[in-house]
Scaffold this motif. Structure first.
Motif, PDB file in Angstrom:
ATOM      1  N   ASP A 179      12.893  33.752 -58.833  1.00 45.34           N
ATOM      2  CA  ASP A 179      12.110  34.955 -58.595  1.00 45.34           C
ATOM      3  C   ASP A 179      11.354  34.805 -57.280  1.00 45.34           C
ATOM      4  O   ASP A 179      11.341  33.742 -56.660  1.00 45.34           O
ATOM      5  CB  ASP A 179      11.159  35.260 -59.758  1.00 45.34           C
ATOM      6  CG  ASP A 179      10.144  34.152 -60.015  1.00 45.34           C
ATOM      7  OD1 ASP A 179       9.698  33.504 -59.046  1.00 45.34           O
ATOM      8  OD2 ASP A 179       9.798  33.927 -61.196  1.00 45.34           O
ATOM      9  N   GLU A 180      10.734  35.876 -56.845  1.00 44.65           N
ATOM     10  CA  GLU A 180      10.074  35.895 -55.549  1.00 44.65           C
ATOM     11  C   GLU A 180       8.992  34.834 -55.447  1.00 44.65           C
ATOM     12  O   GLU A 180       8.855  34.149 -54.422  1.00 44.65           O
ATOM     13  CB  GLU A 180       9.485  37.287 -55.317  1.00 44.65           C
ATOM     14  CG  GLU A 180       8.891  37.502 -53.953  1.00 44.65           C
ATOM     15  CD  GLU A 180       8.356  38.912 -53.805  1.00 44.65           C
ATOM     16  OE1 GLU A 180       7.133  39.112 -53.996  1.00 44.65           O
ATOM     17  OE2 GLU A 180       9.172  39.821 -53.505  1.00 44.65           O
ATOM     18  N   ARG A 181       8.235  34.663 -56.512  1.00 46.16           N
ATOM     19  CA  ARG A 181       7.139  33.687 -56.502  1.00 46.16           C
ATOM     20  C   ARG A 181       7.668  32.271 -56.313  1.00 46.16           C
ATOM     21  O   ARG A 181       7.077  31.462 -55.587  1.00 46.16           O
ATOM     22  CB  ARG A 181       6.361  33.787 -57.815  1.00 46.16           C
ATOM     23  CG  ARG A 181       5.215  32.788 -57.944  1.00 46.16           C
ATOM     24  CD  ARG A 181       4.656  32.800 -59.353  1.00 46.16           C
ATOM     25  NE  ARG A 181       5.705  32.524 -60.335  1.00 46.16           N
ATOM     26  CZ  ARG A 181       6.130  31.290 -60.617  1.00 46.16           C
ATOM     27  NH1 ARG A 181       5.628  30.248 -59.990  1.00 46.16           N
ATOM     28  NH2 ARG A 181       7.068  31.110 -61.525  1.00 46.16           N
ATOM     29  N   THR A 207       7.045  35.054 -46.433  1.00 45.69           N
ATOM     30  CA  THR A 207       6.406  36.314 -46.798  1.00 45.69           C
ATOM     31  C   THR A 207       7.479  37.335 -47.147  1.00 45.69           C
ATOM     32  O   THR A 207       8.351  37.620 -46.317  1.00 45.69           O
ATOM     33  CB  THR A 207       5.556  36.856 -45.633  1.00 45.69           C
ATOM     34  OG1 THR A 207       4.585  35.865 -45.250  1.00 45.69           O
ATOM     35  CG2 THR A 207       4.846  38.141 -46.042  1.00 45.69           C
ATOM     36  N   PRO A 208       7.456  37.877 -48.383  1.00 42.91           N
ATOM     37  CA  PRO A 208       8.463  38.889 -48.747  1.00 42.91           C
ATOM     38  C   PRO A 208       8.364  40.106 -47.832  1.00 42.91           C
ATOM     39  O   PRO A 208       7.271  40.541 -47.463  1.00 42.91           O
ATOM     40  CB  PRO A 208       8.097  39.242 -50.195  1.00 42.91           C
ATOM     41  CG  PRO A 208       7.305  38.073 -50.696  1.00 42.91           C
ATOM     42  CD  PRO A 208       6.555  37.558 -49.507  1.00 42.91           C
ATOM     43  N   THR A 249      17.628  36.286 -46.651  1.00 45.25           N
ATOM     44  CA  THR A 249      17.658  37.200 -47.789  1.00 45.25           C
ATOM     45  C   THR A 249      17.601  36.431 -49.099  1.00 45.25           C
ATOM     46  O   THR A 249      18.054  35.277 -49.195  1.00 45.25           O
ATOM     47  CB  THR A 249      18.927  38.067 -47.765  1.00 45.25           C
ATOM     48  OG1 THR A 249      20.076  37.227 -47.907  1.00 45.25           O
ATOM     49  CG2 THR A 249      19.020  38.851 -46.466  1.00 45.25           C
ATOM     50  N   HIS A 250      17.068  37.097 -50.121  1.00 43.19           N
ATOM     51  CA  HIS A 250      16.964  36.480 -51.442  1.00 43.19           C
ATOM     52  C   HIS A 250      18.349  36.210 -52.023  1.00 43.19           C
ATOM     53  O   HIS A 250      18.590  35.150 -52.621  1.00 43.19           O
ATOM     54  CB  HIS A 250      16.170  37.406 -52.374  1.00 43.19           C
ATOM     55  CG  HIS A 250      15.807  36.763 -53.679  1.00 43.19           C
ATOM     56  ND1 HIS A 250      14.620  36.093 -53.878  1.00 43.19           N
ATOM     57  CD2 HIS A 250      16.486  36.674 -54.859  1.00 43.19           C
ATOM     58  CE1 HIS A 250      14.576  35.633 -55.108  1.00 43.19           C
ATOM     59  NE2 HIS A 250      15.697  35.976 -55.733  1.00 43.19           N
ATOM     60  N   ALA A 279      15.863  42.566 -50.761  1.00 46.35           N
ATOM     61  CA  ALA A 279      14.857  41.513 -50.868  1.00 46.35           C
ATOM     62  C   ALA A 279      15.111  40.434 -49.820  1.00 46.35           C
ATOM     63  O   ALA A 279      16.212  39.886 -49.727  1.00 46.35           O
ATOM     64  CB  ALA A 279      14.894  40.904 -52.263  1.00 46.35           C
ATOM     65  N   TYR A 309      12.837  37.506 -46.852  1.00 47.09           N
ATOM     66  CA  TYR A 309      11.590  36.810 -46.556  1.00 47.09           C
ATOM     67  C   TYR A 309      11.516  36.538 -45.053  1.00 47.09           C
ATOM     68  O   TYR A 309      12.502  36.142 -44.431  1.00 47.09           O
ATOM     69  CB  TYR A 309      11.508  35.479 -47.306  1.00 47.09           C
ATOM     70  CG  TYR A 309      11.682  35.606 -48.796  1.00 47.09           C
ATOM     71  CD1 TYR A 309      10.583  35.793 -49.637  1.00 47.09           C
ATOM     72  CD2 TYR A 309      12.948  35.566 -49.356  1.00 47.09           C
ATOM     73  CE1 TYR A 309      10.751  35.929 -51.002  1.00 47.09           C
ATOM     74  CE2 TYR A 309      13.130  35.701 -50.726  1.00 47.09           C
ATOM     75  CZ  TYR A 309      12.024  35.890 -51.535  1.00 47.09           C
ATOM     76  OH  TYR A 309      12.195  36.025 -52.903  1.00 47.09           O
ATOM     77  N   GLU A 336       9.264  44.166 -46.820  1.00 49.05           N
ATOM     78  CA  GLU A 336       9.379  45.445 -47.507  1.00 49.05           C
ATOM     79  C   GLU A 336      10.730  46.069 -47.217  1.00 49.05           C
ATOM     80  O   GLU A 336      11.293  45.894 -46.143  1.00 49.05           O
ATOM     81  CB  GLU A 336       8.258  46.383 -47.066  1.00 49.05           C
ATOM     82  CG  GLU A 336       6.860  45.869 -47.383  1.00 49.05           C
ATOM     83  CD  GLU A 336       5.782  46.829 -46.919  1.00 49.05           C
ATOM     84  OE1 GLU A 336       6.158  47.872 -46.332  1.00 49.05           O
ATOM     85  OE2 GLU A 336       4.596  46.545 -47.131  1.00 49.05           O
ATOM     86  N   VAL A 364      10.478  31.334 -54.779  1.00 47.72           N
ATOM     87  CA  VAL A 364      10.954  31.142 -53.409  1.00 47.72           C
ATOM     88  C   VAL A 364       9.783  30.838 -52.481  1.00 47.72           C
ATOM     89  O   VAL A 364       9.831  29.917 -51.652  1.00 47.72           O
ATOM     90  CB  VAL A 364      11.728  32.371 -52.920  1.00 47.72           C
ATOM     91  CG1 VAL A 364      12.032  32.259 -51.430  1.00 47.72           C
ATOM     92  CG2 VAL A 364      13.017  32.544 -53.705  1.00 47.72           C
ATOM     93  N   VAL A 365       8.700  31.611 -52.611  1.00 41.04           N
ATOM     94  CA  VAL A 365       7.520  31.396 -51.776  1.00 41.04           C
ATOM     95  C   VAL A 365       6.945  30.004 -52.034  1.00 41.04           C
ATOM     96  O   VAL A 365       6.557  29.284 -51.106  1.00 41.04           O
ATOM     97  CB  VAL A 365       6.470  32.483 -52.034  1.00 41.04           C
ATOM     98  CG1 VAL A 365       5.161  32.153 -51.319  1.00 41.04           C
ATOM     99  CG2 VAL A 365       6.986  33.847 -51.593  1.00 41.04           C
TER     100      VAL A 365
END
Length: 583
Positions: free
Chosen positions: A311-313, A327-328, A298-299, A334, A336, A330, A315-316
């Motif tokens: 942010d999500e970007r 991959t985030p 989890t984020h 939040a 991955y 759905e 982490v990726v």
């Protein structure tokens, strides 16, 4: 900790960063958790690293990690593989070693450095995942020297993993000039004498044949006919063992290392007979196994553990720089889905993924912050008690020890004249040390398979290793001991234990009790020592340790069987008790 020898010139070549000097390489390696321990006689780096990162047991694996660190490579990389032309047909193999895997690697430029790296990787994997070849053993062969028989299905070539009569099968082993039987190898060949114990109890030994004859006697030694040299270009890799997952992971690590040298990986079909022992009877496996595993993290947990906002970007991005793919998912929370490459055998828990992301971010870049709590830290009561007991023991003339909490059943029980309980069946008795042990499910070493149930075996091991030192030797330790206990939430009962031993020509029960009495007096405890029996101690020279009416340990003279087992030629008096008995 494992240490691997790495040529810095090879690192520069394999990473493509010729501009890096030695000091820059050391700094970059330290960022990855690899510590520089010195140089070899050949001026190679000696690097120490966490034993879980077995993909870094070769210069190719270290270089791969550096390329991700530099941002040259990103995400999960899976080597392309050609269709299988070779088959390993498995039939009548020993039940004690039922599994096999393999791969073909073509087009290698086997330089002296590449060959040395392959040999080092092979031996390091044997020592770690392979448990000194007992769980998995690697054989690497010059493919051009193999003559494959026609596969059962009529397509391609095959070799056969089977069993052989140790007194009838013959081949020329490595470092030999004449044919030998497996029995002769075990008794007369240096390598056979080292690893012969692995097959000593087999009626029929593991054997691998091609159309010419026997060419591999796993897990002991390969045949000279297929020996790999600097002139070898195409290799056949075979691995046998007691666990399919383990040898498949070992095979993946070797294939990745050879692919980094320019090799082309080719699949091998492993065909198990219908009546084969194990779970793969009647099945055909395509190997090497380059399957990708996934885990979810989890984020919120990433940010909480690392203490930073991402942010999500980001982490990726950091996951890709760690050789992972994130991959985030759905949904409201939040998270991955993280893909893990096949050579990463160390990833067990989402925390392992967070550690990788943190290293890609750079732990040195994290800003320290004060915790948002209003309490002031202090020593725990148990810690105070432990320090006080340690000071008292040192004051009584003992040398303070710090031993590993992990041990094996032989050291913990058998060499102490204790029976080995069957873990979980409640067979552990009331005697000190005779508890159902906490067993490690997948130990990396046969030396450390359980948590110790008492500390005295550790002290006896120190005395055994100290026979070249002068006497008297008065040793003591305060440390962890554990045993299975269904009444505990974790199923394991842990406690701190106090153990001491007096090794001297005149050591006696009275000497040990005198020290024990002084220790009890230091904590204002009433000590009584009613007679008892314990397999590790001499009958009539052992007593129960009772403090303030509670039985907490044992004291006495060590049994002669235990002394002989530890190569000790003088008496030893010893005691062990629970630390909380002094509170």
């Amino acid at each position: 900790m494992p240490v691997v020898d790495v040529d810095p010139e090879e690192l520069r070549y394999l990473t493509g960063h010729d501009e890096k000097d030695d000091e820059e390489l050391k700094s970059d390696l330290f960022d990855l958790g690899l510590e520089f321990e010195g140089r070899t006689e050949d001026d190679e780096f000696q690097l120490e690293f966490a034993p879980d990162r077995l993909d870094r047991l070769s210069v190719e694996g270290v270089a791969r990690s550096l390329r991700y660190h530099y941002g040259d490579d990103r995400g999960v990389y899976i080597p392309s593989t050609n269709s299988a032309d070779w088959t390993i047909e498995v039939e009548d193999q020993p039940e004690e070693r039922p599994y096999v895997t393999g791969a073909v690697v073509r087009g290698l430029d086997m330089s002296e450095e590449a060959l040395e790296s392959l040999i080092q990787l092979q031996e390091k994997l044997h020592a770690t995942m392979g448990r000194k070849r007992a769980k998995g053993a690697i054989g690497v062969h010059d493919l051009t020297m193999l003559k494959g028989a026609a596969a059962t299905d009529g397509e391609g070539k095959s070799i056969t993993y089977t069993s052989a009569d140790p007194d009838e099968a013959t081949f020329v082993p490595l470092d030999a000039d004449a044919e030998m039987t497996p029995s002769e190898v075990v008794t007369s060949h240096e390598t056979g004498q080292t690893y012969g114990d692995l097959v000593a109890d087999f009626d029929r030994v593991p054997a691998i044949y091609d159309a010419i004859g026997l060419f591999s006697f796993p897990p002991v030694i390969n045949g000279r006919r297929t020996e790999v040299s600097e002139d070898s270009r195409d290799l056949f890799i075979e691995m046998t063992g007691t666990d399919q997952w383990t040898i498949d992971r070992m095979c993946a690590i070797v294939c990745y290392a050879l692919e980094a040298r320019g090799g082309r990986v080719e699949r091998v079909a492993v065909e198990y007979a219908d009546d084969a022992p194990g779970e793969y009877a009647g099945r055909t496996l395509e190997r090497p196994d380059f399957a990708v595993r996934t885990k979810t993290v989890t984020h919120d947990r990433i940010e909480s553990i690392l203490g930073v906002s991402l942010d999500e970007r980001e982490v990726v991005d950091y996951a890709e720089r760690a050789g992972l793919d994130a991959t985030p998912t759905e949904g409201d929370d939040a998270a991955y889905e993280v893909e893990i490459p096949p050579y990463r055998v160390d990833v067990i828990h989402p925390l392992d993924l967070i550690d990788d992301i943190g290293r890609a971010l750079g732990f040195n870049s994290l800003e320290p912050v004060y915790p948002d709590v209003s309490t002031v830290g202090g020593r725990h009561d148990r810690s105070r008690l432990e320090d006080a007991a340690r000071d008292a023991l040192v004051g009584l003339g003992f040398e303070d020890l710090l031993n590993f909490h992990m041990i094996n059943e032989t050291e913990n029980f058998e060499r102490m004249n204790l029976p080995v309980p069957d873990a979980g069946d409640g067979s552990g008795g009331d005697a000190v040390g005779l508890a159902d042990p906490v067993t490690i499910q997948e130990p990396y070493s046969e030396d450390y398979t359980i948590l110790r149930t008492w500390a005295l075996p550790s002290i006896m091991m120190v005395l055994e290793n100290n026979t070249h030192r002068s006497y008297p030797q008065d040793l003591a330790e305060i440390g962890l001991a554990a045993g299975l206990d269904e009444s505990e939430n974790t199923g394991v009962a842990e406690h701190r234990t106090v153990a001491g031993a007096l090794a001297r020509t005149d050591a006696s029960y009275e000497d040990a009790k005198a020290r024990l009495q002084a220790l009890a007096d230091a904590f204002d405890k009433d000590l009584s020592t009613p007679p008892t029996t314990h397999p590790s101690f001499i009958d009539g020279r052992a007593a129960e340790v009772v403090l303030d009416g509670e039985s907490v340990g044992v004291v006495g003279e060590i049994h002669p069987k235990v002394l002989v087992e530890h190569d000790l030629e003088l008496p030893v008096a010893a005691f062990e008790l629970r630390l909380d008995g002094l509170s």
